[in-house]
Design an enzyme around this catalytic site. Structure first.
Site, PDB file in Angstrom:
ATOM      1  N   ASN A  24       0.844  -1.199   0.000  1.00  0.00           N
ATOM      2  CA  ASN A  24       0.000   0.000   0.000  1.00  0.00           C
ATOM      3  C   ASN A  24       0.877   1.245   0.000  1.00  0.00           C
ATOM      4  O   ASN A  24       1.923   1.296   0.647  1.00  0.00           O
ATOM      5  CB  ASN A  24      -1.008  -0.011   1.160  1.00  0.00           C
ATOM      6  N   GLU A  56      -2.807  -4.776  -3.040  1.00  0.00           N
ATOM      7  CA  GLU A  56      -3.270  -5.708  -4.078  1.00  0.00           C
ATOM      8  C   GLU A  56      -3.286  -5.024  -5.442  1.00  0.00           C
ATOM      9  O   GLU A  56      -2.858  -5.577  -6.450  1.00  0.00           O
ATOM     10  CB  GLU A  56      -4.692  -6.198  -3.785  1.00  0.00           C
TER      11      GLU A  56
HETATM   12  N1  THU Z   1      -5.137  -1.712   2.559  1.00  0.00           N
HETATM   13  C1  THU Z   1      -4.546  -2.495   1.623  1.00  0.00           C
HETATM   14  O1  THU Z   1      -3.490  -2.148   1.075  1.00  0.00           O
HETATM   15  N2  THU Z   1      -5.128  -3.677   1.321  1.00  0.00           N
HETATM   16  C2  THU Z   1      -6.185  -4.209   1.981  1.00  0.00           C
HETATM   17  O2  THU Z   1      -6.591  -5.322   1.676  1.00  0.00           O
HETATM   18  C3  THU Z   1      -6.844  -3.443   3.031  1.00  0.00           C
HETATM   19  C4  THU Z   1      -6.383  -2.039   3.211  1.00  0.00           C
HETATM   20  C5  THU Z   1      -4.457  -0.461   2.925  1.00  0.00           C
HETATM   21  C6  THU Z   1      -5.112   0.813   2.477  1.00  0.00           C
HETATM   22  C7  THU Z   1      -4.565   1.801   3.489  1.00  0.00           C
HETATM   23  O3  THU Z   1      -3.268   2.226   3.060  1.00  0.00           O
HETATM   24  C8  THU Z   1      -4.382   0.983   4.754  1.00  0.00           C
HETATM   25  O4  THU Z   1      -4.369  -0.375   4.336  1.00  0.00           O
HETATM   26  C9  THU Z   1      -5.464   1.202   5.777  1.00  0.00           C
HETATM   27  O5  THU Z   1      -6.731   1.044   5.216  1.00  0.00           O
END
Ligand code: THU
Length: 160
Positions: free
Chosen positions: A61, A74
């Site tokens: 992320n 993802e």
């Molecule tokens: N996030 C992801 O990268 N993937 C997930 O499956 C759930 C949430 C990230 C988005 C944001 O940067 C942080 O986790 C908190 O929501």
């Protein structure tokens, strides 16, 4: 009126029960958390994507001070795969999150937008993508993205 049930099969495993291929994609997801940029949520997510050409792509992320401009692990991994290996099919995706330096107790469940992007990758591949949602000790394995996004909108709906 007719009532119908939506049923999802989930295989709940521990690390030792995984195949070598599954272990390598989970390991890639763990390593990918190290590339996470999450100064706002402090929730570091990693995704590992196995392609049919043998490549394993990592994504994490990437947050932004303008919150909606950030993106999830993802989608980072799947868009990287699409951009750099456009001919390759996605076979598996593993997702894991760490918080305060520890992998979470609960499996990391993908958001709706990521499920939609996974569905597109599955459509592109023309065959089911295996999804592995990981926690510190357990892995939930889904045979296909369909189980995570029942009645999902895809190419076939555009032509219905
Ligand atoms: N996030 C992801 O990268 N993937 C997930 O499956 C759930 C949430 C990230 C988005 C944001 O940067 C942080 O986790 C908190 O929501």
């Amino acid at each position: 009126m007719e009532i119908t049930n939506i049923v999802a099969k989930i295989m709940i495993c521990n690390q030792n029960e995984l195949t070598e291929e599954q272990k390598s994609v989970v390991e890639a997801a763990k390593i990918a958390t190290l590339g996470s940029y999450a100064p706002y949520s402090h929730f570091n997510v990693g995704a590992g994507v196995l392609l049919d050409n043998g490549e394993i792509v990592k994504g994490s992320n990437q947050e932004n001070a303008a919150y909606p401009s950030g993106t999830c692990a993802e989608r980072t991994a799947l868009f990287y795969a699409g951009a750099n290996f456009p001919q390759a099919k996605v076979k598996k995706i593993a997702i894991i999150a760490s918080h305060n330096g520890d992998f979470t107790e609960k499996v990391c469940s993908p958001c709706g937008a990521c499920r939609q992007v996974m569905l597109e990758s599955q459509y592109r591949a023309g065959e089911p993508i295996e999804v592995l949602l990981c926690s510190k000790d357990e892995i939930y394995i889904f045979d296909s993205v369909d189980a995570l996004l029942p009645l999902g909108f895809d190419y076939s709906d555009l032509n219905a």
